[in-house]
Design a protein around this motif. Structure first.
Motif, PDB file in Angstrom:
ATOM      1  N   THR A 265      18.507   8.213  21.925  1.00 47.59           N
ATOM      2  CA  THR A 265      17.544   8.014  23.009  1.00 47.59           C
ATOM      3  C   THR A 265      18.269   7.883  24.347  1.00 47.59           C
ATOM      4  N   GLY A 266      17.913   8.749  25.276  1.00 47.70           N
ATOM      5  CA  GLY A 266      18.497   8.706  26.613  1.00 47.70           C
ATOM      6  C   GLY A 266      19.869   9.335  26.745  1.00 47.70           C
ATOM      7  N   ALA A 267      20.351  10.005  25.691  1.00 44.41           N
ATOM      8  CA  ALA A 267      21.690  10.607  25.754  1.00 44.41           C
ATOM      9  C   ALA A 267      21.692  11.853  26.633  1.00 44.41           C
ATOM     10  N   LEU A 268      22.684  11.951  27.505  1.00 48.80           N
ATOM     11  CA  LEU A 268      22.873  13.135  28.331  1.00 48.80           C
ATOM     12  C   LEU A 268      23.375  14.293  27.484  1.00 48.80           C
ATOM     13  N   GLY A 269      24.233  13.969  26.510  1.00 47.52           N
ATOM     14  CA  GLY A 269      24.826  14.998  25.661  1.00 47.52           C
ATOM     15  C   GLY A 269      25.561  14.351  24.512  1.00 47.52           C
ATOM     16  N   ALA A 270      26.179  15.200  23.702  1.00 45.71           N
ATOM     17  CA  ALA A 270      26.853  14.700  22.509  1.00 45.71           C
ATOM     18  C   ALA A 270      28.105  15.524  22.224  1.00 45.71           C
ATOM     19  N   LEU A 271      29.011  14.881  21.521  1.00 42.65           N
ATOM     20  CA  LEU A 271      30.197  15.545  20.995  1.00 42.65           C
ATOM     21  C   LEU A 271      30.124  15.481  19.479  1.00 42.65           C
ATOM     22  N   VAL A 272      30.228  16.632  18.845  1.00 42.96           N
ATOM     23  CA  VAL A 272      30.314  16.677  17.388  1.00 42.96           C
ATOM     24  C   VAL A 272      31.783  16.871  17.033  1.00 42.96           C
ATOM     25  N   LEU A 273      32.375  15.874  16.393  1.00 46.65           N
ATOM     26  CA  LEU A 273      33.758  16.017  15.934  1.00 46.65           C
ATOM     27  C   LEU A 273      33.750  16.715  14.587  1.00 46.65           C
ATOM     28  N   ALA A 274      34.677  17.637  14.414  1.00 48.57           N
ATOM     29  CA  ALA A 274      34.770  18.403  13.180  1.00 48.57           C
ATOM     30  C   ALA A 274      36.182  18.332  12.619  1.00 48.57           C
ATOM     31  N   ASP A 275      36.266  18.403  11.316  1.00 49.08           N
ATOM     32  CA  ASP A 275      37.530  18.416  10.574  1.00 49.08           C
ATOM     33  C   ASP A 275      37.542  19.719   9.791  1.00 49.08           C
ATOM     34  N   THR A 276      38.525  20.585  10.045  1.00 49.23           N
ATOM     35  CA  THR A 276      38.537  21.902   9.399  1.00 49.23           C
ATOM     36  C   THR A 276      38.678  21.812   7.886  1.00 49.23           C
ATOM     37  N   ARG A 277      39.134  20.670   7.376  1.00 49.23           N
ATOM     38  CA  ARG A 277      39.233  20.510   5.924  1.00 49.23           C
ATOM     39  C   ARG A 277      37.867  20.248   5.305  1.00 49.23           C
ATOM     40  N   ARG A 278      36.898  19.846   6.149  1.00 44.64           N
ATOM     41  CA  ARG A 278      35.554  19.512   5.659  1.00 44.64           C
ATOM     42  C   ARG A 278      34.521  19.925   6.708  1.00 44.64           C
ATOM     43  N   LEU A 279      34.513  21.208   7.076  1.00 42.22           N
ATOM     44  CA  LEU A 279      33.599  21.658   8.122  1.00 42.22           C
ATOM     45  C   LEU A 279      32.138  21.444   7.756  1.00 42.22           C
ATOM     46  N   ASP A 280      31.828  21.477   6.465  1.00 39.88           N
ATOM     47  CA  ASP A 280      30.436  21.296   6.044  1.00 39.88           C
ATOM     48  C   ASP A 280      29.889  19.928   6.455  1.00 39.88           C
ATOM     49  N   ALA A 281      30.753  18.960   6.676  1.00 40.56           N
ATOM     50  CA  ALA A 281      30.313  17.628   7.090  1.00 40.56           C
ATOM     51  C   ALA A 281      29.795  17.621   8.533  1.00 40.56           C
ATOM     52  N   SER A 282      29.989  18.731   9.267  1.00 37.87           N
ATOM     53  CA  SER A 282      29.541  18.821  10.660  1.00 37.87           C
ATOM     54  C   SER A 282      28.116  19.340  10.791  1.00 37.87           C
ATOM     55  N   PHE A 283      27.617  19.987   9.756  1.00 38.28           N
ATOM     56  CA  PHE A 283      26.317  20.656   9.871  1.00 38.28           C
ATOM     57  C   PHE A 283      25.181  19.700  10.198  1.00 38.28           C
ATOM     58  N   ALA A 284      25.166  18.513   9.597  1.00 32.88           N
ATOM     59  CA  ALA A 284      24.061  17.576   9.837  1.00 32.88           C
ATOM     60  C   ALA A 284      24.000  17.166  11.306  1.00 32.88           C
ATOM     61  N   ALA A 285      25.155  16.880  11.910  1.00 22.34           N
ATOM     62  CA  ALA A 285      25.178  16.484  13.322  1.00 22.34           C
ATOM     63  C   ALA A 285      24.761  17.649  14.223  1.00 22.34           C
ATOM     64  N   ILE A 286      25.238  18.839  13.927  1.00 24.19           N
ATOM     65  CA  ILE A 286      24.865  20.016  14.719  1.00 24.19           C
ATOM     66  C   ILE A 286      23.356  20.244  14.634  1.00 24.19           C
ATOM     67  N   ASP A 287      22.806  20.201  13.423  1.00 25.19           N
ATOM     68  CA  ASP A 287      21.357  20.369  13.241  1.00 25.19           C
ATOM     69  C   ASP A 287      20.581  19.305  14.012  1.00 25.19           C
ATOM     70  N   PHE A 288      21.072  18.064  13.972  1.00 26.16           N
ATOM     71  CA  PHE A 288      20.404  16.955  14.657  1.00 26.16           C
ATOM     72  C   PHE A 288      20.278  17.240  16.151  1.00 26.16           C
TER      73      PHE A 288
END
Length: 198
Positions: free
Chosen positions: A101-124
């Motif tokens: 709520t009220g966020a200007l933007g976001a950073l999604v941190l990713a780990d190339t050993r587990r890129l699939d763990a980034s999908f939920a944040a990107i979708d969000f």
């Protein structure tokens, strides 16, 4: 009576989220870049998390964020960034809506050993139209992918910044946060253009 020049300037506060999968480096990043001692809600991982938290790829992790991390960066007397690190495990995702709520933007941190763990944040962030950048945390300086390879693997639009970084390094973390600010500026400019064209 104080003159106008001696009045205290109240800075504009901007909120940025730092999100991503479990163990990707969110707490470390907030700690590396915050100008104040960061607020961390780290707790030890216990046997109670067995079968609940996926420790694949981060077997040596001993603690986890159970609420959020918080830090601050003063850009100028008129502008302050507040950083909110989200918890990474699925069982704490219910907090993300409130944190966003009220966020200007976001950073999604990713780990190339587990890129699939980034999908939920990107979708969000995509589903809420919150501008974001992706920071690829290069653990121990190991860069096994290019930013373009990560972009393709995560199916990201060309407009989304993807930056290789080391979250332990203050300057590297600042570079990625600047990319978030640029993504937010670009989205705001695009929306103004759309409104002007109506």
């Amino acid at each position: 009576m104080e003159s106008a020049s001696s009045e205290r300037i109240m800075p504009t506060a901007l909120k940025i989220l730092i999100a991503g999968g479990f163990g990707v480096g969110k707490t470390t990043m907030v700690g590396s870049v915050s100008e104040v001692p960061p607020l961390e809600t780290e707790e030890r991982i216990t046997a109670a998390s067995v079968g609940i938290d996926n420790l694949a790829g981060v077997e040596g992790k001993l603690s986890t964020t159970v609420a959020m991390d918080f830090g601050r960066i003063t850009i100028s007397p008129e502008l302050v960034l507040y950083l909110f690190g989200t918890p990474g495990q699925d069982r704490f995702w219910f907090m993300w809506d409130d944190l966003a709520t009220g966020a200007l933007g976001a950073l999604v941190l990713a780990d190339t050993r587990r890129l699939d763990a980034s999908f939920a944040a990107i979708d969000f962030f995509e589903s809420r139209e919150i501008p974001f950048a992706v920071g690829v945390n290069c653990f121990n300086g190991h860069r096994d992918c290019t930013s373009e390879q990560v972009r393709q693997a995560l199916a990201l639009a060309p407009s989304i910044p993807v930056i290789l970084c080391d979250v332990r390094d203050r300057n590297s973390s600042k570079e990625v946060i600047l990319a978030v600010l640029e993504a937010a500026r670009a989205q705001a400019a695009a929306r103004l253009t759309q409104v002007a064209g109506c």
